[in-house]
Write a protein that holds these residues in place. Structure first.
Motif, PDB file in Angstrom:
ATOM      1  N   PRO A  76     -16.955 -53.745  17.546  1.00  0.00           N
ATOM      2  CA  PRO A  76     -17.579 -54.104  18.825  1.00  0.00           C
ATOM      3  C   PRO A  76     -17.068 -55.462  19.335  1.00  0.00           C
ATOM      4  O   PRO A  76     -16.999 -56.432  18.574  1.00  0.00           O
ATOM      5  N   ILE A  77     -16.711 -55.500  20.599  1.00  0.00           N
ATOM      6  CA  ILE A  77     -16.241 -56.754  21.201  1.00  0.00           C
ATOM      7  C   ILE A  77     -17.445 -57.638  21.488  1.00  0.00           C
ATOM      8  O   ILE A  77     -18.407 -57.202  22.127  1.00  0.00           O
ATOM      9  N   PRO A  78     -17.445 -58.880  21.018  1.00  0.00           N
ATOM     10  CA  PRO A  78     -18.593 -59.759  21.254  1.00  0.00           C
ATOM     11  C   PRO A  78     -18.852 -59.962  22.748  1.00  0.00           C
ATOM     12  O   PRO A  78     -17.939 -59.858  23.576  1.00  0.00           O
ATOM     13  N   LYS A  79     -20.102 -60.253  23.091  1.00  0.00           N
ATOM     14  CA  LYS A  79     -20.432 -60.574  24.485  1.00  0.00           C
ATOM     15  C   LYS A  79     -19.847 -61.928  24.864  1.00  0.00           C
ATOM     16  O   LYS A  79     -19.227 -62.088  25.917  1.00  0.00           O
ATOM     17  N   GLY A  80     -20.075 -62.927  23.985  1.00  0.00           N
ATOM     18  CA  GLY A  80     -19.535 -64.249  24.251  1.00  0.00           C
ATOM     19  C   GLY A  80     -20.024 -64.821  25.568  1.00  0.00           C
ATOM     20  O   GLY A  80     -21.186 -64.662  25.950  1.00  0.00           O
ATOM     21  N   PHE A  81     -19.096 -65.434  26.315  1.00  0.00           N
ATOM     22  CA  PHE A  81     -19.443 -66.092  27.575  1.00  0.00           C
ATOM     23  C   PHE A  81     -18.448 -65.678  28.647  1.00  0.00           C
ATOM     24  O   PHE A  81     -17.287 -65.381  28.368  1.00  0.00           O
ATOM     25  N   ASN A  82     -18.937 -65.663  29.892  1.00  0.00           N
ATOM     26  CA  ASN A  82     -18.084 -65.239  31.011  1.00  0.00           C
ATOM     27  C   ASN A  82     -18.421 -66.050  32.254  1.00  0.00           C
ATOM     28  O   ASN A  82     -19.144 -67.054  32.182  1.00  0.00           O
ATOM     29  N   GLY A  83     -17.903 -65.604  33.388  1.00  0.00           N
ATOM     30  CA  GLY A  83     -18.083 -66.344  34.635  1.00  0.00           C
ATOM     31  C   GLY A  83     -19.526 -66.521  35.074  1.00  0.00           C
ATOM     32  O   GLY A  83     -19.824 -67.408  35.888  1.00  0.00           O
ATOM     33  N   GLN A  84     -20.439 -65.703  34.538  1.00  0.00           N
ATOM     34  CA  GLN A  84     -21.852 -65.854  34.889  1.00  0.00           C
ATOM     35  C   GLN A  84     -22.477 -67.084  34.237  1.00  0.00           C
ATOM     36  O   GLN A  84     -23.576 -67.489  34.604  1.00  0.00           O
ATOM     37  N   ASP A  85     -21.770 -67.669  33.268  1.00  0.00           N
ATOM     38  CA  ASP A  85     -22.300 -68.834  32.549  1.00  0.00           C
ATOM     39  C   ASP A  85     -21.847 -70.160  33.140  1.00  0.00           C
ATOM     40  O   ASP A  85     -22.133 -71.215  32.573  1.00  0.00           O
ATOM     41  N   VAL A  86     -21.154 -70.122  34.281  1.00  0.00           N
ATOM     42  CA  VAL A  86     -20.688 -71.363  34.885  1.00  0.00           C
ATOM     43  C   VAL A  86     -20.735 -71.250  36.405  1.00  0.00           C
ATOM     44  O   VAL A  86     -20.457 -70.196  36.977  1.00  0.00           O
ATOM     45  N   ASN A  87     -21.106 -72.341  37.044  1.00  0.00           N
ATOM     46  CA  ASN A  87     -21.105 -72.438  38.505  1.00  0.00           C
ATOM     47  C   ASN A  87     -19.891 -73.261  38.921  1.00  0.00           C
ATOM     48  O   ASN A  87     -19.929 -74.496  38.897  1.00  0.00           O
TER      49      ASN A  87
END
Length: 329
Positions: A68-79
């Motif tokens: 399974p690919i981790p969720k991690g962090f993406n563009g929703q975590d930064v403004n």
């Protein structure tokens, strides 16, 4: 030769690298949007390229091995449209700090891997991290941003320890250069920690997270004072970097999930630094100081983990089957 099965070490270290690099990508993308200096911008862009490539390479490996690919962090975590929060000198200091951690992490990951394709990946990322670190130090020197270690005089000849008093808890002897190195480096990392917790407390709208960040800032400030005091007792001036590279912006930049996880990463790195410094220090009072402060960080990290669990922010690493539960079912 057929590709051998992926092992537990490789899964665990790949998962950790994926989570951390996906986090760094979000922070660095915000830096890229707000940086003014062109040389710093190039360094930030190169750092994004490295972390982004690591995430892509690991994603392919996870897919190929049906993990399974981790969720991690993406563009929703930064403004990315938020006002400028960090001044350019902080970005250079931040990259110095994270690239040091990256060299250690990638090297350690390499040493735990067996499969050639994974070893090749982390051999390359280690080399690229070293290359970026050297660029970062050169830039910091050029711009006068590098906080350089103290310059000291040492004895003219080789000497050997003549008494156990050298390691005594009540020793008043001057610091040796190994002890001084660790004290100085831990002052630098805690100074970066002060700015990270300060900026996070300033921009979050979550009261629990705000109080946690303020607590972390006070811990880092206390640790800096503790290490400074030890150095100054040997009549050595302590070069200090600025901790005022944060603007007055209060606009939210990063998700609370991201900043809480980042504090967990920093806390783990701090405990590792203190453990290394503790074993390297030959004065027992310094060793005990590191152990005491490390316990404080451990309690802080535990409370942070509880906050993340309460909010559903703590992603689980891949786990082995629960055989007892399987048998029971």
């Amino acid at each position: 030769m057929d590709k051998i099965n992926i092992n537990s070490n490789e899964i665990g270290t790949m998962w950790t690298q994926y989570i951390q690099n996906s986090l760094y990508v979000q922070i660095l993308k915000y830096f890229l949007e707000t940086v003014d200096d062109e040389q710093t911008k190039n360094l930030v862009q190169n750092s994004i390229n490295l972390s982004d490539q690591i995430v892509k390479d690991l994603t392919k490996l996870f897919k190929d091995d049906n993990i399974p690919i981790p969720k991690g962090f993406n563009g929703q975590d930064v403004n990315l449209n938020a006002d400028k929060l960090f001044l350019d000198p902080f970005m250079v200091q931040f990259l110095e700090h994270t690239l040091k951690a990256g060299m250690l992490a990638h090297g350690s990951t390499l040493m735990t891997c067996v499969r050639k394709d994974i070893r090749d990946l982390f051999t390359n990322t280690t080399k690229e991290s070293i290359k970026l670190y050297n660029q970062c130090i050169d830039l910091a020197l050029e711009k006068g941003l590098l906080v350089r270690p103290p310059s000291v005089q040492v004895q003219p000849e080789v000497e050997f320890v003549k008494s156990q008093k050298y390691m005594s808890l009540f020793s008043n002897r001057p610091l040796n250069t190994v002890e001084l190195t660790h004290l100085f480096e831990n002052i630098k990392t805690n100074t970066v920690g002060i700015m990270i917790t300060m900026s996070s407390a300033q921009t979050t709208d979550n009261q629990v997270v705000k109080e946690y960040m303020l607590r972390g800032m006070k811990i880092s400030e206390k640790h800096v004072k503790t290490f400074r005091k030890i150095i100054e007792k040997s009549y050595i001036d302590v070069p200090m970097g600025s901790n005022s590279y944060i603007t007055n912006s209060t606009e939210k930049v990063f998700s609370d999930k991201l900043i809480m996880h980042f504090m967990a990463v920093l806390s783990a790195a701090g405990q590792g630094n203190y453990a290394t410094a503790s074993t390297a220090s030959m004065r027992s009072d310094i060793t005990l100081t590191y152990q005491r402060l490390s316990a404080e960080i451990a309690m802080y990290a535990k409370d942070g983990a509880n906050i993340m669990i309460d909010n559903g922010w703590l992603e689980e690493p891949p786990q082995v089957p629960n055989r007892k539960q399987l048998i029971k079912d």
